[in-house]
Scaffold this active site. Structure first.
Site, PDB file in Angstrom:
ATOM      1  N   GLY A   6       0.837  -1.196   0.000  1.00  0.00           N
ATOM      2  CA  GLY A   6       0.000   0.000   0.000  1.00  0.00           C
ATOM      3  C   GLY A   6       0.868   1.240   0.000  1.00  0.00           C
ATOM      4  O   GLY A   6       1.916   1.280   0.651  1.00  0.00           O
ATOM      5  N   GLY A  34      -0.600   4.553   0.211  1.00  0.00           N
ATOM      6  CA  GLY A  34      -1.371   5.730   0.603  1.00  0.00           C
ATOM      7  C   GLY A  34      -0.648   6.471   1.715  1.00  0.00           C
ATOM      8  O   GLY A  34       0.571   6.335   1.880  1.00  0.00           O
ATOM      9  N   LEU A  35      -1.388   7.243   2.486  1.00  0.00           N
ATOM     10  CA  LEU A  35      -0.726   8.029   3.526  1.00  0.00           C
ATOM     11  C   LEU A  35       0.006   7.138   4.515  1.00  0.00           C
ATOM     12  O   LEU A  35       1.118   7.451   4.932  1.00  0.00           O
ATOM     13  CB  LEU A  35      -1.747   8.905   4.249  1.00  0.00           C
ATOM     14  CG  LEU A  35      -2.233  10.112   3.452  1.00  0.00           C
ATOM     15  CD1 LEU A  35      -3.210  10.925   4.275  1.00  0.00           C
ATOM     16  CD2 LEU A  35      -1.070  10.991   3.024  1.00  0.00           C
ATOM     17  N   ALA A  36      -0.602   6.039   4.918  1.00  0.00           N
ATOM     18  CA  ALA A  36       0.050   5.185   5.914  1.00  0.00           C
ATOM     19  C   ALA A  36       1.229   4.431   5.294  1.00  0.00           C
ATOM     20  O   ALA A  36       2.353   4.479   5.807  1.00  0.00           O
ATOM     21  CB  ALA A  36      -0.958   4.213   6.519  1.00  0.00           C
ATOM     22  N   SER A  40     -17.393  17.110   1.056  1.00  0.00           N
ATOM     23  CA  SER A  40     -16.686  17.214   2.328  1.00  0.00           C
ATOM     24  C   SER A  40     -17.593  17.642   3.474  1.00  0.00           C
ATOM     25  O   SER A  40     -18.450  18.511   3.341  1.00  0.00           O
ATOM     26  CB  SER A  40     -15.559  18.229   2.220  1.00  0.00           C
ATOM     27  OG  SER A  40     -15.073  18.511   3.513  1.00  0.00           O
ATOM     28  N   ARG A  70     -20.601  12.203  12.581  1.00  0.00           N
ATOM     29  CA  ARG A  70     -21.075  11.597  11.341  1.00  0.00           C
ATOM     30  C   ARG A  70     -22.161  10.558  11.535  1.00  0.00           C
ATOM     31  O   ARG A  70     -23.144  10.531  10.801  1.00  0.00           O
ATOM     32  CB  ARG A  70     -19.893  10.947  10.622  1.00  0.00           C
ATOM     33  CG  ARG A  70     -18.943  11.979  10.107  1.00  0.00           C
ATOM     34  CD  ARG A  70     -17.749  11.358   9.456  1.00  0.00           C
ATOM     35  NE  ARG A  70     -16.969  12.415   8.819  1.00  0.00           N
ATOM     36  CZ  ARG A  70     -15.818  12.224   8.214  1.00  0.00           C
ATOM     37  NH1 ARG A  70     -15.292  11.020   8.165  1.00  0.00           N
ATOM     38  NH2 ARG A  70     -15.187  13.224   7.660  1.00  0.00           N
TER      39      ARG A  70
END
Lengths: 665, 250
Positions: A49, A51-53, A293, A346
């Site tokens: 992966g 992505g950010l991580a 958003s 949320r």
């Protein structure tokens, strides 16, 4: 709370350091094992992966000297779905002097998660949040600034301070590009070997430790394996089990789910986040849902007509929003949650939208939609200010729907957006399967039963930039580098298992498309294990999943061959895992006989009979937790398709916060 | 609506490709362009054929994966969008639509409409970053940056790396892509230290990858889904000249 049950299972050691909560991370770092620079070079680390991580972990571990191999299914690491996050990233900087602190960010996150996350992990997240902003600014991430040149902040759901840093509506993109550039820099230096268009198919376990992976080259179809001293999964969430979600088309659960087949436990799969502000579904050709958003809720007001007649008239095109007088509008979030209003968390905002629509007051053609109205904000602040804040979001909305939100209110409806559940990890982010580390959305650790806005980017980068570099040596220091090589028979066995599975998929040669199965599964899971769940519904879902699986393996059609680019085969392998995974998810939802965060069991909600409702503390219909019985992490051991998984519990100890009924009134 | 598609089909990088005619029937005008292709592909699969391959992922205009040339224009003639943000209501019933890959020597076709854009990654690796080790950063507010500069850096940083600029250019030049990255990082105080080596590194890699030269046609700016201004090319040229001079006298 008794410890007897966790003791009875005995396998889940969360490895939380001793000491007072605010000192745990600092003390950990002072005592954690170190690996000297000359030795770091000898360790091989696999990161799946980008992505950010994953991207931040791969870049940082390479900077530290480890030999890193990084894998992604996309054509470039820059395309991982972290890029689509719009609103922002939280950090306890208190630049606004509005009373924020590490403790408050910690507390908001714990409370937002409905008291189902681990105190120690969440506190650490709040602590490192400030370092993330420093790091990103140093990389050149162009965060929004005030006229004095300092960083700007906005507020987000579930918080009463402004702690969210943002880059217009493209915060995820800017953070990921920063991370991607750091990764490319390390690739150029030779510290990271990057494998794009390559998808992980299996974890290789040698003597009980994750020591490598098997991958499929999506261009040539070649199956190969890679050995390392440890494996890091940063493969994102499983929202696409619902078919329609805000995830990218390729997001899938294969890496994490294959790991469960090799012994890793999957924790809290029933905690899924339904985001309140998405563009409603318009037709059955639809391939994904688009998020607007949450930051829009800062200035937009959510409402439906008070009367069903007005709502019906709007649905049928006989009336417009403008025809509904102020007194005839129900700003239901402001009414039910006066202190948080449109910024209610949320899960609460989503369920309220569902309630309004179930009540017959929805305003989209399908009946599933509520208004998000900027009329008052435009009158108060002027169109230019609104354009500066949300211009790109308004433009996106207009392109998709053909409506101009400057003149007519947006229509929104909740959609699957994020999954709080994930592979079980301890404080060091290591799974119960030794050597397998899990970062970002792919793990379960920080968001409990509900994630607050602007916290996903924070967690991904915290895990990759700051946590794993410190915690990985806890495992690696005990391992002799290069102990396991691809010559171990386990690699050949795993490769064979992967090839057999692909052959099996290719040999079905049925008549139905992969998408048709995915759509059927998604509708079922959305219906029975979506915004609200019941025992009967979940039991029925389990039966139906079994039928879908049988049908899939008898009737799926995958054209072409496995020796080259074949997108139907890629999708089929992912959908096969989604089917088996959906089962675990439903078992988890069935086991959890309470409502908390994103998991709402209709049987467990506040009613007029409850003291909390009579006293006015909360409203009827709010989620009712059962702390005495369910204050645990449910970690599931995979027993194979069609067989009930085994539950392992990690009891959550709250030593620093009091478990309270979550009220945003 | 019913449409006639003329689609580029190519089995692999070494195979010869050709345009294939495919009828797309019963398409909803609310569907996106890629959803229209999904519907077509599902029918192809059910009829036993090989579906049309194309790159796509986020389907909300930000990942940069989708890359179709529609009626001769990368991402279609609609301004400021990616292919995935195009909706069928922009077409009329009975239209014939030509669908081709992003064509450039540095973007070889892999299959049908999929191209290899890894050259862009190698350009970034050649200098498109600020070299800052994790953990070594100072407090984020220690260096104020004028809002105007931050906004200008953002405008360039909005690039999604899709490659439409290259596909639209008759020379297949990547100057808008490289200029955007250089403008983003060179505008910021953090980016000053490596400004020269960044520009030299990226431009040389761009040339090595086989991208063409810029002849100021501005086709790139016209198709850029993030509407990045061609001004970044001028800035890149100035920064490049300054860097080569400094390099020569070093």
């Amino acid at each position: 709370m008794s410890n007897s049950q966790s003791a009875e299972n005995g396998t889940l050691d969360s490895a939380i350091p001793a000491g007072p909560l605010p000192e745990k991370w600092t003390k950990f770092k002072s005592k954690a094992p170190l690996i000297n620079p000359a030795n770091k070079r000898k360790y091989k680390v696999i990161v799946v992966g980008s992505g950010l991580a994953g991207g931040s972990a791969a870049a940082t571990l390479s900077e530290l000297g480890y030999q890193v191999k990084c894998f992604c299914y996309q054509d470039s690491p820059r395309r991982a779905h972290s890029i689509a996050a719009q609103g922002g990233i939280n950090a306890a900087k208190n630049y606004q002097n509005d009373g924020d602190s590490v403790w408050r960010l910690f507390y908001d996150t714990i409370k937002g998660g409905d008291f189902r996350s681990r105190e120690a992990n969440v506190h650490r997240l709040a602590e490192v949040s400030t370092n993330i902003i420093d790091q990103c600014v140093a990389q050149g991430v162009p965060f929004a600034r005030e006229y004095g040149g300092l960083l700007d902040n906005r507020s987000f759901g579930g918080a009463q301070v402004s702690r969210t840093f943002y880059a217009r509506g493209q915060t995820g993109q800017q953070l990921l590009i920063g991370c991607y550039q750091a990764l490319e820099k390390e690739i150029a230096k030779g510290g990271v070997e990057m494998f794009t268009r390559t998808e992980m198919q299996d974890v290789v376990v040698v003597d009980g430790h994750a020591k490598g992976i098997v991958v499929r080259d999506l261009v040539t179809g070649e199956i190969s394996s890679h050995a390392a001293d440890c494996v890091i999964l940063a493969t994102g969430g499983y929202g696409n089990v619902f078919f329609l979600s805000t995830n990218a088309m390729g997001c899938n659960v294969m890496a994490a789910f294959q790991a469960t087949k090799r012994g890793a436990y999957f924790a809290n799969p029933c905690y899924t986040q339904i985001h309140p502000t998405c563009i409603p579904v318009s037709g059955d050709y639809q391939s994904k849902l688009t998020l607007m958003s949450e930051s829009l809720r800062n200035d937009g007001r959510i409402w439906v007509p008070k009367s069903k007649e007005d709502a019906a008239a709007i649905r049928e095109g006989r009336k417009t929003a403008a025809d509904v007088a102020e007194d005839d509008r129900d700003y239901y979030l402001e009414r039910k949650y006066p202190s948080f209003g449109n910024l209610a968390p949320r899960d609460i905002a989503s369920r309220s939208a569902k309630e309004a629509c179930d009540d017959g007051r929805g305003v989209a053609k399908t009946g599933l939609g509520v208004f998000l109205d900027f009329r008052d904000a435009i009158n108060r602040l002027g169109e230019d200010t609104i354009r500066a804040r949300y211009g790109n979001l308004f433009q996106m909305y207009e392109k998709i729907t053909g409506d101009d939100p400057y003149s007519v209110p947006m229509k929104i409806y909740p959609a699957v957006h994020y999954t709080m559940g994930g592979l079980w990890v301890d404080y060091n982010l290591m799974s119960n399967l030794k050597g397998l580390h899990v970062l970002g959305e792919a793990n379960f650790s920080d968001h409990g039963a509900n994630r607050l806005g602007a916290s996903a980017l924070m967690q991904g980068l915290a895990d990759g930039y700051f946590v794993i570099p410190s915690t990985l040596p806890v495992y690696l220091a005990k391992e002799t580098p290069g102990k396991v090589t691809q010559d171990s028979p386990e690699f050949a066995e795993a490769e064979k298992a992967v090839k057999d599975r692909i052959d099996k998929l290719m040999s079905v040669k049925g008549t139905k498309s992969v998408d048709s199965f995915h759509r059927e599964l998604g509708l079922l899971v959305w219906d029975k294990c979506g915004m609200s769940r019941t025992k009967e519904g979940l039991e029925e879902a389990l039966k139906r999943i079994d039928e879908i699986r049988k049908d899939f393996w008898e009737n799926v059609r995958i054209p072409g061959s496995a020796d080259g680019i074949n997108m139907e085969l890629e999708k089929a392998a992912r959908v096969a895992d989604f089917i088996d995974f959906a089962e675990v998810m439903c078992y988890d939802a069935l086991d959890r006989e309470e409502s908390c965060g994103g998991h709402f069991r209709e049987e467990y909600q506040f009613t007029e009979a409850d003291e909390e409702v009579q006293s006015g503390f909360t409203n009827p219909g709010e989620a009712k937790r059962r702390d005495r019985e369910y204050c645990y992490v449910a970690a599931w051991e995979n027993n194979g398709p069609g067989v009930a998984p085994t539950l392992h519990k990690e009891h959550l100890e709250f030593e620093n916060v009091e478990l309270a009924v979550r009220s945003y009134k | 609506m019913n449409l006639t598609l003329k689609v580029w089909r190519q089995a692999g990088p070494e195979s010869e490709g050709s345009m294939q005619t495919i009828e797309a029937e019963g398409i909803s005008e609310d569907a996106s362009f890629l959803e229209m292709l999904d519907v077509v592909n599902e029918r192809i699969v059910e009829e036993g054929g090989d579906p049309i391959h194309f790159d796509h992922d986020c389907r909300e205009g930000i990942c940069g994966a989708c890359s179709l040339t529609i009626n001769g224009v990368p991402h279609s003639k609609q301004q400021g969008i990616t292919t995935c943000q195009l909706h069928m209501r922009k077409f009329r019933d009975g239209d014939t639509i030509w669908i081709e890959p992003f064509r450039a020597r540095a973007f070889p076709v892999m299959k049908d409409l999929m191209v290899d854009r890894s050259s862009f990654d190698r350009i970034i690796a050649a200098g498109g970053y600020i070299d800052v080790r994790t953990g070594s950063a100072v407090d984020a507010n220690s260096v104020p940056i004028p809002k105007e500069d931050a906004d200008s850096a953002f405008d360039s940083a909005a690039c999604i790396g899709c490659g439409a600029c290259v596909a639209a250019c008759k020379n297949a030049s990547a100057m808008l892509f490289v200029g955007a990255k250089a403008s983003h990082l060179n505008k910021l105080p953090q980016g000053q230290v490596q400004k020269d080596e960044r520009v030299l590194g990226m431009v040389r890699q761009m040339d090595a990858e086989g991208f063409g030269n810029c002849t100021n046609q501005y086709e790139c700016e016209a198709v850029c889904p993030k509407e990045i201004s061609a001004d970044v090319i001028g800035k890149l040229n100035r920064d490049y000249v300054a860097a080569t001079v400094k390099e020569a006298v070093k």
